[in-house]
Design a protein around this motif. Structure first.
Motif, PDB file in Angstrom:
ATOM      1  N   MET A   1     -38.896 -18.157 -25.990  1.00  0.00           N
ATOM      2  CA  MET A   1     -39.393 -18.199 -27.362  1.00  0.00           C
ATOM      3  C   MET A   1     -40.140 -16.900 -27.665  1.00  0.00           C
ATOM      4  O   MET A   1     -41.052 -16.517 -26.927  1.00  0.00           O
ATOM      5  N   PRO A   2     -39.762 -16.185 -28.741  1.00  0.00           N
ATOM      6  CA  PRO A   2     -40.435 -14.920 -29.052  1.00  0.00           C
ATOM      7  C   PRO A   2     -41.891 -15.147 -29.426  1.00  0.00           C
ATOM      8  O   PRO A   2     -42.260 -16.153 -30.026  1.00  0.00           O
ATOM      9  N   THR A   3     -42.740 -14.182 -29.036  1.00  0.00           N
ATOM     10  CA  THR A   3     -44.155 -14.277 -29.363  1.00  0.00           C
ATOM     11  C   THR A   3     -44.409 -13.748 -30.760  1.00  0.00           C
ATOM     12  O   THR A   3     -43.609 -13.000 -31.320  1.00  0.00           O
ATOM     13  N   LEU A   4     -45.551 -14.138 -31.321  1.00  0.00           N
ATOM     14  CA  LEU A   4     -45.931 -13.660 -32.644  1.00  0.00           C
ATOM     15  C   LEU A   4     -46.625 -12.305 -32.543  1.00  0.00           C
ATOM     16  O   LEU A   4     -47.204 -11.972 -31.508  1.00  0.00           O
ATOM     17  N   ARG A  48     -44.091 -17.718 -45.605  1.00  0.00           N
ATOM     18  CA  ARG A  48     -43.162 -18.209 -44.576  1.00  0.00           C
ATOM     19  C   ARG A  48     -43.921 -19.035 -43.546  1.00  0.00           C
ATOM     20  O   ARG A  48     -44.998 -18.652 -43.096  1.00  0.00           O
ATOM     21  N   CYS A  49     -43.343 -20.183 -43.183  1.00  0.00           N
ATOM     22  CA  CYS A  49     -43.994 -21.057 -42.209  1.00  0.00           C
ATOM     23  C   CYS A  49     -43.736 -20.565 -40.789  1.00  0.00           C
ATOM     24  O   CYS A  49     -42.664 -20.054 -40.477  1.00  0.00           O
ATOM     25  N   LEU A  50     -44.744 -20.722 -39.949  1.00  0.00           N
ATOM     26  CA  LEU A  50     -44.659 -20.353 -38.545  1.00  0.00           C
ATOM     27  C   LEU A  50     -44.578 -21.621 -37.705  1.00  0.00           C
ATOM     28  O   LEU A  50     -45.242 -22.611 -38.000  1.00  0.00           O
ATOM     29  N   SER A  51     -43.804 -21.575 -36.643  1.00  0.00           N
ATOM     30  CA  SER A  51     -43.681 -22.721 -35.757  1.00  0.00           C
ATOM     31  C   SER A  51     -44.991 -22.954 -35.012  1.00  0.00           C
ATOM     32  O   SER A  51     -45.494 -22.044 -34.343  1.00  0.00           O
ATOM     33  N   PRO A  52     -45.581 -24.167 -35.113  1.00  0.00           N
ATOM     34  CA  PRO A  52     -46.801 -24.447 -34.346  1.00  0.00           C
ATOM     35  C   PRO A  52     -46.614 -24.220 -32.844  1.00  0.00           C
ATOM     36  O   PRO A  52     -47.507 -23.692 -32.178  1.00  0.00           O
ATOM     37  N   GLU A  53     -45.439 -24.583 -32.320  1.00  0.00           N
ATOM     38  CA  GLU A  53     -45.182 -24.380 -30.892  1.00  0.00           C
ATOM     39  C   GLU A  53     -45.232 -22.898 -30.542  1.00  0.00           C
ATOM     40  O   GLU A  53     -45.795 -22.495 -29.514  1.00  0.00           O
ATOM     41  N   GLN A  54     -44.668 -22.068 -31.405  1.00  0.00           N
ATOM     42  CA  GLN A  54     -44.665 -20.634 -31.171  1.00  0.00           C
ATOM     43  C   GLN A  54     -46.083 -20.073 -31.207  1.00  0.00           C
ATOM     44  O   GLN A  54     -46.464 -19.244 -30.370  1.00  0.00           O
ATOM     45  N   VAL A  55     -46.879 -20.540 -32.170  1.00  0.00           N
ATOM     46  CA  VAL A  55     -48.264 -20.063 -32.282  1.00  0.00           C
ATOM     47  C   VAL A  55     -49.052 -20.412 -31.025  1.00  0.00           C
ATOM     48  O   VAL A  55     -49.698 -19.551 -30.413  1.00  0.00           O
TER      49      VAL A  55
END
Length: 255
Positions: A1-4, A48-55
């Motif tokens: 999963m790419p990081t923010l 744009r919404c960010l994935s909570p899992e990604q955050v």
């Protein structure tokens, strides 16, 4: 999963783009809402919404920053919670562990002040997770806060019997809806439901998306359900930085 990017993370830590979605927990017999689960929501400055899992996955590399965001989100979830019913709050185990060695724990103190709070522990994926879960049971339990074990039976999780025995609510993962067609699904689920009844625990079936799922919960004797079948009752709140959150609005599809 790419990081923010650091830019996105810094904005979130400063309180920008924070939101919460309240999903109802519904009584199967009456159809009434007995409480809500509060879920974190995030978005960029452009909407744009960010994935909570990604955050959260990105911030796991920085424990104190992870804790800082978790505390901000929990304060938002409590501040704008529906006025009635239980409030189920997921606590990130790694965020909680950041203050395990401290005499006072900010998350415990925050939730102890909310009389309707129920702390959700995520199902374990390792032995260390189970150890933190047991520590959470001790700290929150000592404060008189009810506990729930979330995602029981998810395909990528493990079960700690000590945690299973000590929580007040058992939240069954949606995976059970597919597992029942297999050779061991029904005896496993019936055994778990028998354990819940004999030990006085409340069972909540997650992932209920259709009327057939709801009817299945009724046949199994499961009293509470949660899922996208009740999406019209979802409520989202977005909090501009430095201001009170916007008035709650019906949930809409996330971009």
């Amino acid at each position: 999963m790419p990081t923010l990017s650091p830019t996105h993370l810094l904005a979130l830590l400063e309180g920008q783009g924070l939101g919460v979605e309240y999903q109802p927990i519904v009584d199967v017999a009456s159809g009434s809402t007995i409480g809500h689960e509060a879920l974190a929501r995030f978005r960029c400055a452009d909407g744009r919404c960010l994935s909570p899992e990604q955050v959260f996955c990105t911030l796991h590399h920085s424990p104190l920053s992870l804790f800082q965001l978790e505390l901000k989100i929990k304060k938002l979830q409590i501040r704008h919670a529906p006025e009635a019913g239980l409030l189920f709050l997921n606590i990130d185990q790694d965020a909680f562990a950041t203050f395990l060695g401290e005499e006072r724990h900010p998350l415990v103190e925050l939730l102890a002040g909310h009389p309707r709070a129920v702390v959700e522990i995520i199902e374990n994926s390792s032995t260390s997770d189970a150890q933190v879960s047991i520590a959470m049971l001790g700290r929150f339990g000592s404060a008189g806060i009810p506990m729930a074990l979330n995602d029981i039976g998810a395909h990528d999780s493990l079960v700690s019997l000590d945690v299973l025995a000590r929580v007040d609510y058992l939240k069954l993962a949606r995976d059970w809806l597919d597992r029942l067609a297999g050779p061991y699904g029904q005896p496993l689920l019936h055994g778990l439901l028998d354990f819940a009844r004999q030990s006085g625990k409340t069972v909540i079936l997650e992932g209920v998306e259709t009327a057939e799922h709801l009817q299945l919960a009724r046949r199994l004797g499961i009293g509470l359900v949660q899922g996208y079948l009740f999406r019209p009752r979802f409520v989202q709140v977005w909090a501009p930085p430095g201001e009170s959150a916007q008035r709650p609005e019906p949930a809409r599809a996330l971009a």
